[in-house]
Design a protein around this motif. Structure first.
Motif: not given
Length: 367
Positions: A170-172, A284-292, A327-331
């Motif tokens: 899922i990280d692509v 948890a990294c995915r959650v934080m990468a999108q939430f912050y 991906f988190g910063s873009e989405n």
């Protein structure tokens, strides 16, 4: 509907930040790009543009990537993806591209390597290279509009597959990851050719049989048959509508939260000090990468929180973390109070964040 004139893609060498627009209807232009890269580790964009201009309308293919050191494992997963797509999108198998990029192990036989005994199958770190299969649905099949939500949709569909037991990566889906291996290019780590394979070949050939296919070039077609599938288009339109609605309430939620100053809900704060499994730590990294970024934090702040998790849980995949943060910063977004990991760490008392979230998900008729 996309026409055959929309054939411009970017071709680049793997790892490069730049590439060249190529009209796939011009085989000489594609051959020139292959030659420029020595036909090694050549990638082609999942997006297709109307014109050789990044600002022109473009549409993104849907794709799912599977990687493993076991070819039998990725064969099984790929077949599961094809079955899933047949049921979910009603896409005939002939309209789906399956790219096989073989992995390998050390090989020091000069006769086999053809490069003076170069160790085939190594990625430069001394480790064997995993095999990879990428399943692709070209945009002509489901007729998407030009929308910035395509990476979110692809990510959501991949997560849905993974939740249903199909182990896709899922990280692509960060922008720099939206490239596919070019058919008939050579994997420099293995010396093997990238080929397209059929569902029948995946089903009936074992690992050795698939390796036999790599010995000869195959059709240079980048995509499967170029056909529009009404059922797939209808399904995608519904998926897009759901994502647009989700983005709308995410935007409203963000505006409401920012009126009184940004805050971090207790469930996300607890991710910093709770004991997590490796899979949970990545989540948890995915959650934080999108939430912050959702609460307007900069990239440095995001990395501060991700690095804390990395150190606490001994994560050793810096490249994957980089993709997750990109991906988190873009989405940016809030995953929702119904996210399994956040539910686990939800405090007994309801928090203000939960109240706001639930009001948007299930608005009250009377206040």
């Amino acid at each position: 509907m996309m026409t055959s004139h929309e054939t411009y893609r970017i071709v680049r060498a793997k790892g490069s930040k730049t590439g060249d627009f190529v009209n796939l209807a011009d085989p000489e232009a594609l051959a020139a790009c292959r030659a420029h890269c020595g036909n090694q580790d050549v990638q082609i964009s999942a997006a297709i543009w109307k014109k050789p201009d990044l600002s022109s309308p473009s549409r993104l293919s849907l794709y799912w990537r599977i990687a493993s050191y076991s070819i039998d494992l990725i064969r099984g997963i790929a077949l599961g993806v094809l079955e899933y797509l047949s049921g979910y999108f009603a896409v005939p198998e002939d309209f789906i591209t399956v790219l096989y990029n073989a992995g390998g192990h050390a090989d020091t036989d000069p006769a086999r390597s053809g490069q003076g005994g170069r160790r085939l199958g190594l990625d430069g770190t001394g480790a064997p290279t995993p095999a990879e299969i990428v399943v692709v649905i070209p945009p002509t099949v489901f007729d998407p509009p030009t929308t910035p939500l395509m990476p979110r949709i692809n990510y959501r569909l991949a997560r849905q597959m993974k939740d249903d037991g199909i182990a896709v990566d899922i990280d692509v889906y960060a922008k720099d990851q939206q490239f596919l291996p070019l058919v008939n290019s050579i994997n420099s780590a293995t010396g093997r050719r990238v080929i397209s394979v059929s569902r029948r070949e995946l089903l009936y050939l074992d690992g050795a049989g698939l390796l036999e296919l790599l010995k000869q070039p195959r059709s240079d077609e980048t995509d499967a048959e170029d056909h529009y599938v009404p059922q797939a288009a209808a399904c995608f339109a519904q998926t897009l509508q759901e994502q647009e609605s989700r983005q709308e309430w995410q935007s409203q939620l963000q505006q409401t939260l920012m009126k009184t100053g940004w805050q971090v809900p207790p469930c996300i704060r607890r991710l910093h000090w709770e004991d997590l499994s490796e899979d949970e730590a990545f989540e948890a990294c995915r959650v934080m990468a999108q939430f912050y970024p959702f609460i307007s934090a900069g990239e440095e702040e995001v990395w501060h929180h991700v690095r804390r998790l990395e150190r606490r849980h001994g994560i050793r995949e810096s490249a994957r973390l980089g993709v997750i943060v990109a991906f988190g910063s873009e989405n940016p977004g809030f995953p929702g109070c119904d996210h399994p990991l956040l539910q686990r760490f939800c405090p007994a008392a309801r928090c203000r964040f939960e109240d706001i979230y639930k009001d948007y998900v299930n608005p009250r008729l009377f206040t």
